[in-house]
Each structure stands twice: as structure tokens, then as C-alpha cells.
Design a protein around this motif. Structure first.
Motif, PDB file in Angstrom:
ATOM      1  N   LYS A 104       0.766  -1.346  -0.194  1.00 45.09           N
ATOM      2  CA  LYS A 104       0.176  -0.063  -0.059  1.00 45.09           C
ATOM      3  C   LYS A 104       0.923   1.364  -0.082  1.00 45.09           C
ATOM      4  O   LYS A 104       0.552   2.223  -0.842  1.00 45.09           O
ATOM      5  CB  LYS A 104      -0.944   0.047   1.316  1.00 45.09           C
ATOM      6  CG  LYS A 104      -1.992   1.231   1.146  1.00 45.09           C
ATOM      7  CD  LYS A 104      -2.829   1.075   2.433  1.00 45.09           C
ATOM      8  CE  LYS A 104      -3.966   2.090   2.296  1.00 45.09           C
ATOM      9  NZ  LYS A 104      -4.135   3.124   3.110  1.00 45.09           N
ATOM     10  N   GLU A 108       1.024   3.816  -3.087  1.00 45.15           N
ATOM     11  CA  GLU A 108       0.661   5.262  -2.474  1.00 45.15           C
ATOM     12  C   GLU A 108       1.587   6.308  -3.074  1.00 45.15           C
ATOM     13  O   GLU A 108       1.162   7.538  -3.447  1.00 45.15           O
ATOM     14  CB  GLU A 108       0.407   5.319  -1.147  1.00 45.15           C
ATOM     15  CG  GLU A 108      -0.759   5.135  -0.515  1.00 45.15           C
ATOM     16  CD  GLU A 108      -0.751   5.214   1.026  1.00 45.15           C
ATOM     17  OE1 GLU A 108      -2.043   4.959   1.503  1.00 45.15           O
ATOM     18  OE2 GLU A 108      -0.029   5.356   1.576  1.00 45.15           O
ATOM     19  N   LYS A 114      -3.707  10.057  -2.223  1.00 43.97           N
ATOM     20  CA  LYS A 114      -3.628   8.790  -1.406  1.00 43.97           C
ATOM     21  C   LYS A 114      -5.132   8.171  -1.056  1.00 43.97           C
ATOM     22  O   LYS A 114      -5.244   6.906  -0.981  1.00 43.97           O
ATOM     23  CB  LYS A 114      -2.944   8.855  -0.164  1.00 43.97           C
ATOM     24  CG  LYS A 114      -1.559   9.801  -0.197  1.00 43.97           C
ATOM     25  CD  LYS A 114      -0.541   8.995  -1.226  1.00 43.97           C
ATOM     26  CE  LYS A 114       0.729   9.793  -1.162  1.00 43.97           C
ATOM     27  NZ  LYS A 114       1.179  10.268  -2.283  1.00 43.97           N
ATOM     28  N   ASN A 115      -6.345   8.992  -0.851  1.00 44.19           N
ATOM     29  CA  ASN A 115      -7.489   8.436  -0.558  1.00 44.19           C
ATOM     30  C   ASN A 115      -8.051   7.413  -1.409  1.00 44.19           C
ATOM     31  O   ASN A 115      -8.999   6.838  -1.415  1.00 44.19           O
ATOM     32  CB  ASN A 115      -8.426   9.546  -0.137  1.00 44.19           C
ATOM     33  CG  ASN A 115      -8.051  10.176   1.363  1.00 44.19           C
ATOM     34  OD1 ASN A 115      -7.476   9.470   2.141  1.00 44.19           O
ATOM     35  ND2 ASN A 115      -7.948  11.575   1.154  1.00 44.19           N
ATOM     36  N   THR A 116      -7.697   7.625  -2.917  1.00 44.71           N
ATOM     37  CA  THR A 116      -8.060   6.919  -4.026  1.00 44.71           C
ATOM     38  C   THR A 116      -7.555   5.427  -3.826  1.00 44.71           C
ATOM     39  O   THR A 116      -8.404   4.561  -4.501  1.00 44.71           O
ATOM     40  CB  THR A 116      -7.739   7.356  -5.410  1.00 44.71           C
ATOM     41  OG1 THR A 116      -6.343   7.358  -5.549  1.00 44.71           O
ATOM     42  CG2 THR A 116      -8.139   8.772  -5.357  1.00 44.71           C
ATOM     43  N   LEU A 117      -6.824   5.164  -2.937  1.00 46.52           N
ATOM     44  CA  LEU A 117      -6.222   3.633  -2.775  1.00 46.52           C
ATOM     45  C   LEU A 117      -7.132   3.167  -1.725  1.00 46.52           C
ATOM     46  O   LEU A 117      -6.956   3.045  -0.745  1.00 46.52           O
ATOM     47  CB  LEU A 117      -4.887   3.604  -2.796  1.00 46.52           C
ATOM     48  CG  LEU A 117      -4.430   2.219  -2.635  1.00 46.52           C
ATOM     49  CD1 LEU A 117      -4.537   1.548  -3.905  1.00 46.52           C
ATOM     50  CD2 LEU A 117      -2.808   2.190  -2.445  1.00 46.52           C
ATOM     51  N   THR A 118      -8.072   2.519  -2.089  1.00 45.61           N
ATOM     52  CA  THR A 118      -9.084   1.763  -1.270  1.00 45.61           C
ATOM     53  C   THR A 118      -8.634   0.396  -1.007  1.00 45.61           C
ATOM     54  O   THR A 118      -7.723  -0.045  -1.571  1.00 45.61           O
ATOM     55  CB  THR A 118     -10.786   1.677  -1.719  1.00 45.61           C
ATOM     56  OG1 THR A 118     -10.510   0.925  -2.939  1.00 45.61           O
ATOM     57  CG2 THR A 118     -11.046   3.082  -1.827  1.00 45.61           C
ATOM     58  N   LYS A 119      -9.181  -0.185   0.150  1.00 45.19           N
ATOM     59  CA  LYS A 119      -8.550  -1.621   0.339  1.00 45.19           C
ATOM     60  C   LYS A 119      -8.882  -2.608  -0.879  1.00 45.19           C
ATOM     61  O   LYS A 119      -8.481  -3.502  -1.338  1.00 45.19           O
ATOM     62  CB  LYS A 119      -9.467  -2.125   1.604  1.00 45.19           C
ATOM     63  CG  LYS A 119      -8.833  -3.574   1.857  1.00 45.19           C
ATOM     64  CD  LYS A 119      -9.641  -4.178   3.125  1.00 45.19           C
ATOM     65  CE  LYS A 119      -9.168  -5.516   3.441  1.00 45.19           C
ATOM     66  NZ  LYS A 119     -10.131  -6.032   4.526  1.00 45.19           N
ATOM     67  N   GLU A 120     -10.157  -2.292  -1.637  1.00 49.33           N
ATOM     68  CA  GLU A 120     -10.772  -3.000  -2.624  1.00 49.33           C
ATOM     69  C   GLU A 120      -9.775  -2.892  -3.865  1.00 49.33           C
ATOM     70  O   GLU A 120      -9.438  -3.735  -4.571  1.00 49.33           O
ATOM     71  CB  GLU A 120     -12.122  -2.701  -2.950  1.00 49.33           C
ATOM     72  CG  GLU A 120     -13.314  -3.018  -2.025  1.00 49.33           C
ATOM     73  CD  GLU A 120     -13.291  -2.059  -0.910  1.00 49.33           C
ATOM     74  OE1 GLU A 120     -12.955  -1.072  -0.828  1.00 49.33           O
ATOM     75  OE2 GLU A 120     -13.566  -2.372   0.249  1.00 49.33           O
ATOM     76  N   ARG A 121      -9.392  -1.658  -4.044  1.00 51.26           N
ATOM     77  CA  ARG A 121      -8.415  -1.374  -5.279  1.00 51.26           C
ATOM     78  C   ARG A 121      -6.840  -1.956  -5.162  1.00 51.26           C
ATOM     79  O   ARG A 121      -6.479  -2.246  -6.080  1.00 51.26           O
ATOM     80  CB  ARG A 121      -8.487   0.220  -5.375  1.00 51.26           C
ATOM     81  CG  ARG A 121      -9.400   0.759  -6.094  1.00 51.26           C
ATOM     82  CD  ARG A 121      -9.483   2.308  -6.443  1.00 51.26           C
ATOM     83  NE  ARG A 121     -10.490   2.521  -7.035  1.00 51.26           N
ATOM     84  CZ  ARG A 121     -11.038   4.029  -7.113  1.00 51.26           C
ATOM     85  NH1 ARG A 121     -10.152   4.942  -6.401  1.00 51.26           N
ATOM     86  NH2 ARG A 121     -11.929   4.364  -7.589  1.00 51.26           N
TER      87      ARG A 121
END
Length: 186
Positions: A104, A108, A114-121
Motif C-alpha cells: 500500500k 501510494e 492517497k485516498n483513492t487507494l481503497t482496500k478493494e483497489r
């Protein structure tokens, strides 16, 4: 090595692009290239400029240092050591990408927001890396791009003056991976 060194060269990658163009009989192509992929795209253009009518370059990675003294200074000395040990580079690739926290953080570093990197993504990003042989392939590629000095048409800046099609360069002013000073150089 599973992949011979030359497999990763600009010339071999450009041949893949040329084969695609030939197979589909494409003409008047507008070439889009991003990040490290621009090297193969530019090589394809320089080998056969007549099939291209324009070029769009998006945050292209101009490359690693060409001065051999820089290659063996930090961080390039570390990259050289890792790159020459296939087992070590494979293990590092596997650890960095599959480790949720490190993977992650690494991903990042490529993102402005950085908020665009979700757990799902993050899970979607990791998915292709379960393909058998992927670690060795990625390690071989990283080794090639960090340790090999190439000399193809697109590695000589004087050849850039031969580009005679419209070129649009798009760059992110917040880009830290391929900083804006590389746009100025280009």
C-alpha cells in the motif's frame, strides 16, 4: 533466466508494437505513451515514422542515470546488487507487493490523492501477481531496466529533432515519480 535480457529492450518491445500495427494494417496512428512504456513506443516511431500521424506523451519516464559512476552510487548500487541476484530480487518483489502495508505504501508513492487507494483497489492491484512466474518476470524486468545501458534510436537525444509529427506532452505538476523537470528536459 526465464527471459533473455534482450526481451526487455526497447527494440524488442518496439517489435511487438510494430507487429501489432502490421497485423492490423494500421496507418495514421496517434501514438499514446505513458511512463516507462514511452521508450518502446518512441523506438517504434523512430524505426517506422511513416505510420504515425501524432504523439501524446503522458508523464513519460525519461530513465535512469547514464553516467556509469552514478549507477554504483546509492541508490543505484543497491539496485545493482539486488538486480544481479535473481532469488533475492524475486523475494523482495514478492514481499513488497503482497505485504498489504508495504504494498500500500509503495503504491501510494505513485498517487497524488492517497485516498483513492481503497482496500478493494489494493486487492485488485495485487491480483495479477498471483500468476505463476510473475515474480521472476518482474525481477528480470527490474534488473534489466536498472542495470542495462541501451543504445537504440530513441536513446540518442539528437534523433528527437527528427520527429516531424505533432506531439502533445501531458504532465502532472504534482508528479514525484517523473518530476516536471523531466518534462522540461524532454
Amino acid at each position: 533466466d526465464v527471459y533473455p535480457d534482450m526481451y526487455f529492450s526497447r527494440e524488442k518491445q518496439a517489435e511487438l508494437i510494430e507487429g501489432f500495427i502490421r497485423e492490423l494494417s494500421l496507418k495514421d496512428i496517434i501514438l499514446f505513451a505513458h511512463s516507462y512504456g514511452w521508450k518502446a513506443a518512441l523506438e517504434a516511431y523512430m524505426k517506422n515514422p511513416k505510420v504515425f500521424s501524432g504523439m501524446v506523451l503522458i508523464d513519460v519516464a525519461l530513465g535512469f542515470p547514464q553516467d556509469p559512476h552514478q549507477v554504483f552510487s546509492p541508490p543505484w548500487g543497491v539496485a545493482w546488487y539486488i538486480g544481479t541476484h535473481p532469488f533475492l530480487r524475486s523475494m523482495i518483489m514478492r514481499f513488497v507487493i503482497t505485504n498489504t502495508f508495504i504494498g500500500k505504501k509503495a503504491l501510494e508513492s505513485f498517487l497524488y490523492d492517497k485516498n483513492t487507494l481503497t482496500k478493494e483497489r489494493l486487492e485488485i492491484y495485487k491480483e495479477p501477481f498471483v500468476v505463476n512466474g510473475k515474480w521472476e518476470y518482474m525481477g528480470d524486468w527490474i534488473s534489466y531496466i536498472t542495470l542495462h545501458q541501451e543504445s537504440w534510436l530513441s536513446t540518442h537525444p539528437e534523433n528527437y529533432h527528427q520527429i516531424n509529427i505533432p506531439v502533445q506532452i501531458i504532465w502532472g505538476k504534482e508528479d514525484t515519480i517523473t518530476p516536471i523537470n523531466q518534462w522540461r528536459e524532454l
